[in-house]
Design a protein around this motif. Structure first.
Motif, PDB file in Angstrom:
ATOM      1  N   LEU A 412       0.938  -1.180  -0.046  1.00  0.00           N
ATOM      2  CA  LEU A 412       0.055   0.047  -0.056  1.00  0.00           C
ATOM      3  C   LEU A 412       1.110   1.314  -0.425  1.00  0.00           C
ATOM      4  O   LEU A 412       1.444   1.105   0.733  1.00  0.00           O
ATOM      5  N   ARG A 413       0.716   1.886  -0.854  1.00  0.00           N
ATOM      6  CA  ARG A 413       1.503   3.260  -0.910  1.00  0.00           C
ATOM      7  C   ARG A 413       0.804   4.426  -0.340  1.00  0.00           C
ATOM      8  O   ARG A 413      -0.425   4.200  -1.403  1.00  0.00           O
ATOM      9  N   THR A 414       0.910   5.717   0.234  1.00  0.00           N
ATOM     10  CA  THR A 414       0.259   6.936   0.540  1.00  0.00           C
ATOM     11  C   THR A 414       0.799   8.191   0.051  1.00  0.00           C
ATOM     12  O   THR A 414       2.175   7.967   0.577  1.00  0.00           O
ATOM     13  N   GLY A 415       0.799   9.544  -0.049  1.00  0.00           N
ATOM     14  CA  GLY A 415       1.660   9.977   0.000  1.00  0.00           C
ATOM     15  C   GLY A 415       0.915  11.250  -0.991  1.00  0.00           C
ATOM     16  O   GLY A 415       0.117  10.691  -2.131  1.00  0.00           O
ATOM     17  N   SER A 416       1.985  12.003  -1.877  1.00  0.00           N
ATOM     18  CA  SER A 416       1.798  12.798  -2.705  1.00  0.00           C
ATOM     19  C   SER A 416       3.396  13.888  -2.931  1.00  0.00           C
ATOM     20  O   SER A 416       4.308  13.380  -2.513  1.00  0.00           O
ATOM     21  N   THR A 417       3.430  13.802  -4.573  1.00  0.00           N
ATOM     22  CA  THR A 417       4.157  14.503  -4.784  1.00  0.00           C
ATOM     23  C   THR A 417       4.037  15.360  -5.685  1.00  0.00           C
ATOM     24  O   THR A 417       2.825  16.054  -6.496  1.00  0.00           O
ATOM     25  N   LEU A 418       4.945  16.670  -5.080  1.00  0.00           N
ATOM     26  CA  LEU A 418       5.013  18.452  -6.008  1.00  0.00           C
ATOM     27  C   LEU A 418       6.065  18.119  -6.912  1.00  0.00           C
ATOM     28  O   LEU A 418       7.123  17.481  -6.429  1.00  0.00           O
ATOM     29  N   ARG A 419       5.922  18.764  -7.792  1.00  0.00           N
ATOM     30  CA  ARG A 419       7.266  18.535  -8.980  1.00  0.00           C
ATOM     31  C   ARG A 419       7.420  20.080  -9.584  1.00  0.00           C
ATOM     32  O   ARG A 419       6.264  20.575 -10.477  1.00  0.00           O
ATOM     33  N   ASN A 420       7.719  20.918  -8.756  1.00  0.00           N
ATOM     34  CA  ASN A 420       8.554  22.133  -9.422  1.00  0.00           C
ATOM     35  C   ASN A 420       9.378  22.430 -10.205  1.00  0.00           C
ATOM     36  O   ASN A 420      10.507  21.955  -9.863  1.00  0.00           O
ATOM     37  N   GLY A 421       9.368  23.095 -11.926  1.00  0.00           N
ATOM     38  CA  GLY A 421      10.766  23.101 -11.794  1.00  0.00           C
ATOM     39  C   GLY A 421      10.682  24.205 -13.166  1.00  0.00           C
ATOM     40  O   GLY A 421       9.841  24.918 -12.964  1.00  0.00           O
ATOM     41  N   LEU A 422      11.462  24.871 -13.373  1.00  0.00           N
ATOM     42  CA  LEU A 422      11.854  26.080 -14.422  1.00  0.00           C
ATOM     43  C   LEU A 422      12.474  25.088 -16.248  1.00  0.00           C
ATOM     44  O   LEU A 422      13.648  24.467 -16.261  1.00  0.00           O
ATOM     45  N   PHE A 423      11.169  25.221 -17.144  1.00  0.00           N
ATOM     46  CA  PHE A 423      11.889  25.070 -17.641  1.00  0.00           C
ATOM     47  C   PHE A 423      12.204  25.727 -19.654  1.00  0.00           C
ATOM     48  O   PHE A 423      10.405  26.036 -19.521  1.00  0.00           O
ATOM     49  N   PRO A 424      12.554  25.552 -20.093  1.00  0.00           N
ATOM     50  CA  PRO A 424      13.407  26.536 -20.939  1.00  0.00           C
ATOM     51  C   PRO A 424      12.828  26.539 -21.691  1.00  0.00           C
ATOM     52  O   PRO A 424      11.920  25.467 -21.977  1.00  0.00           O
TER      53      PRO A 424
END
Length: 905
Positions: A412-424
């Protein structure tokens, strides 16, 4: 000289071995004891032995089988048993003067050590690698410590047939196997103790490596290349990489390591395991790491860690294990950097920007107010890819007697991922050229405009040709994606060992997965100057007196809300599979397997509309994308059948040959419907794979060679290109085929004295087939045929050679690692060539004492500028070449040093 038998732990197990041929009985013993057994077959096959039944130690069971057999134990450990001919017993015969006593027959030479493999098989008992009908690359604990990979993907560079782009940092990298033309982990399954870390490893913006970190709780790795992976695991046509965790019961002890390195790298790893009772073990371990980044953005690039606790019970008949692992880690996402190409085609750095050590990411992208229709949000680039995820894993095995066993695994997997990036996006250009391109737009929006100017955000300081050393500006997207995810995955199988026309180890299994994923994406487009730690810029309109009339931008933003997504996804997958490992004789094995799988994808996608936030002083808020509130539902179902057949032949105990054919159905991913819930081009993709291999083992060398052919049919290719003019993404899809032929080589040799050599090489010819797409040329549609072009970013030749000196009985190892990749292309049209390059790395591995080890690694010693990919935002179908101007690509990292002290108290 044969090593003496080693003392074994007195752990009891349940044995059920009927009276039969000694050779067959020894094979049964190996399966039930969970060990590999090597013995002289010609001596064991003609002998008969009594049966062994009951609960006892492995050594007691083996002694009963060997009673009066003429065989004796030469070496025994918890994983390997080696037998030899028993020495002749001394007697006192009546002397005969004319007769000379015959010398005792020397024992049969022992085969060299072989790797034991459990991954990719129907049965869970280990099997030597020369008996396998597929290719596998094992990586033991010592190699893991010596390699010290910067990321999970970086570890895969040791696997032949794998093309790895690990230049994204510690997560969000790309892995491809045998020319399979899909990115991320969409064709290679990443497993932990035989169960997928993430059922679909290629979810959009959520690769498996974003939520997985290798640390000291990992005992070893087994990487299956192709073979039966797609029968036992989902989304694994290219193979599966299994990280096997360390057991506190079977491998108790303590390990502690500390690493220091360039750019403020600091990391500590630890593991402690103990047997609390004869059948009960407990362990705990994890890591914590912090560093400033291989390309320093001016804030901590990576920070966080992982903690795991496990408890295990194993009495030989029943095995139960439960572990909890929590990851809370932030890692930077490195993206393409600006470069320039001369008229001679040579790639050079742009003045003021070092592509080996600089990044556009910087403090001016930390805590930036970003306007949306719902209010102002805080964009924080220092969050990077931030995963807060917990895994709860349960495994069980029950021996039911008569060779029958039930195995079950669940996570069982729980949780969250936030992905912030600077994409040229787009290409760098001079500030003057940029103003020429937007002047008409500003004059139209702000009548009375007499002049336009670029300024640094938050000041009236103008941007000039010498402001940053090159006078260049570039657009970039500040992208934020939040992905909460809950997933339950299970795999249950029944295994049966039986004798009929040889011996069989058969399995039937059922796997199930249910995933729920949220996908909330927001983006704003900004203007930056080209430098390390880029600065935000504003474009303003001035009247004849130099007074401000208005601006194209606001706080550096060219457009707020240039992308918006709100998606709720659900996916349920069920698979039924069966397999049989059929040992026809001592030299022949036949492996068969099949899998039926169905996926059901549901959820909904909110529509988007552009709104004007109403600020008359800027154009940046005129078309902010936001949700409409209207949800388009997703209801899709796909199914497919995969099968595989392989045969293995052992000409000698030290060699193996195999051939395998597989037909695989790759099912669509749920996130393919994120941006287009009504798309109709998705379907199960047929994949045909053929492979044949040879494995040779000698006392001083070994060699593995595998030839393969992979063919994809009706695979959708998406061109997801950002249009700098409208500050929006343009997407198109084309259906095509691919074919790849190749050869994988993996070898080790002890040459002269202390000189050793390890080599991994892949030679392949990956090509597009039946590929056509339409593009606009001078406003008219033109069809382009790219059939026969090379697959993007995959080299024809990849070589990794590691000569080393092994000194002082193995206590000191000095190694240089030479890596070479041939040319590649960044786009399907093959207009943007990525030149060949070579890297030089150095390793020092010193056993300072029985309990203390030092490992030093220097990567890219010569600061080679090697490009691994272009800029996907510029278009994957046709990137319009590179010419002699500016472009974006993602290079290898510059020279870095790391030193690790490993303590085993």
């Amino acid at each position: 000289m044969v090593a003496p038998a080693q003392a074994q732990p007195q752990r009891e197990a349940l044995f059920d071995i009927p009276a039969q041929s000694l050779a067959t009985a020894l094979d049964s013993f190996a399966r039930q004891a969970g060990v590999q057994i090597l013995y002289p077959y010609r001596l064991a096959a003609p002998r008969h032995c009594a049966g062994v039944r009951g609960r006892m130690t492995a050594r007691a069971a083996l002694d009963r089988l060997l009673r009066n057999s003429g065989l004796a134990v030469a070496r025994m450990s918890d994983r390997v048993v080696i037998l030899r001919a028993a020495p002749a017993r001394s007697t006192r015969p009546i002397p005969k003067p004319q007769a000379r006593p015959k010398p005792a027959m020397p024992p049969e030479p022992l085969p060299p050590p072989e790797e034991l493999v459990v991954t990719g098989r129907a049965a869970g008992t280990p099997l030597r690698d020369t008996a396998l009908s597929y290719a596998v690359t094992p990586i033991d604990a010592d190699t893991l410590a010596r390699a010290g990979p910067r990321s999970t993907a970086d570890l895969f560079r040791q696997i032949p047939g794998f093309w790895v782009e690990s230049t994204g940092g510690e997560a969000s990298n790309n892995v491809r196997s045998r020319g399979i033309p899909t990115d991320g982990y969409s064709s290679v399954a990443l497993l932990e103790d035989g169960l997928p870390v993430q059922y679909d490893g290629g979810l959009g913006y959520l690769n498996t490596d974003q939520v997985f970190r290798a640390d000291s709780t990992i005992d070893r790795v087994e990487a299956v290349r192709g073979g039966p992976s797609a029968v036992f695991m989902p989304n694994a046509p290219g193979g599966s990489v299994n990280f096997l965790t360390r057991s506190g019961l079977h491998r108790p002890g303590t390990t502690l390591s500390a690493t220091l390195g360039s750019f403020g790298y600091q990391r500590i790893d630890g593991f402690a395991g103990a047997a609390l009772a004869p059948h009960l073990g407990l362990s705990v371990g994890g890591f914590y790491r912090r560093d400033d980044g291989l390309r320093d953005p001016g804030y901590p690039a990576d920070r966080g860690g992982q903690l795991r606790g496990a408890i295990e019970y194993d009495d030989g008949g029943v095995r139960l294990a439960f572990n909890v692992k929590h990851l809370d880690d932030r890692v930077i996402l490195y993206l393409p950097v600006p470069l320039q190409a001369g008229a001679d085609g040579a790639i050079r750095a742009i003045p003021g920007f070092d592509p080996l050590f600089d990044t556009l990411a910087g403090p001016q992208a930390v805590h930036v107010p970003m306007k949306t229709a719902a209010g102002t949000t805080d964009f924080d680039l220092s969050e990077g890819t931030h995963s807060r995820v917990t895994f709860y894993t349960f495994t069980a095995r029950l021996a039911l007697g008569q060779g029958l066993a039930l195995e079950s695994k669940a996570r069982l997997r729980t949780g969250s991922t936030l992905r912030n990036g600077l994409f040229p996006i787009g290409r760098p250009m001079s500030g003057a050229a940029y103003l020429d391109g937007v002047r008409t737009q500003l004059v139209s929006a702000f009548p009375g405009t007499a002049a336009t100017q670029i300024r640094y955000t938050g000041s009236s300081m103008p941007f000039l040709p010498d402001s940053n050393g090159n006078g260049l500006v570039v657009s970039a997207n500040l992208l934020s994606v939040r992905m909460p995810m809950t997933e339950f995955v299970s795999d249950t199988r029944l295994t049966q060992r039986l004798d009929a026309l040889g011996s069989h180890e058969a399995a039937v299994g059922l796997s199930y997965d249910h995933m729920r994923l949220g996908f909330d994406r927001e983006m704003g487009s900004v203007l930056l100057d080209v430098r390390g730690r880029a600065q935000r810029l504003d474009v303003v309109a001035l009247d004849g007196t130099g007074q401000l009339l208005g601006a194209l931008t606001d706080n550096g933003f060219l457009r707020y809300g240039s992308l918006f997504d709100h998606v709720d996804l659900r996916a349920s997958d069920v698979a039924i599979y069966g397999a049989d490992e059929w040992k026809l004789s001592s030299r022949w094995r036949l492996d068969l397997g099949a899998r039926w799988e169905r996926t059901r994808i549901g959820g909904g996608v909110e529509g988007a509309v552009a709104v004007d936030l109403g600020d008359p002083a800027t154009l940046a808020d005129d078309a902010v994308l936001t949700g409409t509130g209207a949800i388009t539902p997703i209801h899709r179902s796909f199914s497919g059948v995969s099968w595989t057949a392989g045969a293995n032949f052992n000409p000698t105990p030290r060699s193996g040959m195999f051939a395998r054919v597989s037909r695989i159905a790759r099912l669509p991913s749920a996130t393919e419907f994120n941006g287009n819930p009504n798309r109709a081009d998705e379907a199960a993709v047929p994949i045909a794979m053929i492979e044949a291999g040879l494995l040779l083992r000698h006392r001083r060398w070994n060699l593995s060679a595998v030839a393969f052919r992979t063919h994809f049919t009706r695979l959708p290719f998406a061109d997801y290109r950002f249009d700098p003019a409208s500050y929006s993404y343009v997407e198109r899809t084309s259906i095509a085929d691919t074919t790849t032929r190749g050869l994988e080589l993996d070898g080790h040799a002890e040459l002269v004295g202390p000189v050793h050599l390890d080599v991994q090489a892949t030679l392949q010819d990956p090509r597009y087939r039946n590929f056509r797409y339409v593009d606009l040329v001078d406003g008219a549609p033109v069809t382009f045929d790219v059939t026969g072009n090379h697959l993007i970013r995959v080299p024809k030749l990849a070589v990794r050679a590691t000569p080393s000196l092994v000194l002082f009985g193995g206590d000191l190892r000095l190694a240089s690692e030479i890596v070479h990749y041939s040319e590649r292309f960044a786009d399907i049209a093959n207009t943007q060539r990525l030149p060949p390059f070579s890297l030089l790395n150095l390793h020092v591995d010193a056993q300072l004492s029985e309990r203390l080890k030092l490992v030093v690694r220097i990567t890219n010693l010569t600061n080679t500028l090697g490009l691994t990919e272009g800029n996907p935002r510029g278009g994957s179908f046709n990137a319009d070449g590179r010419g002699s101007g500016y472009f974006f690509a993602r290079p290898e990292f510059g020279r870095a040093l790391r030193a690790t002290i490993i303590v085993r108290p």
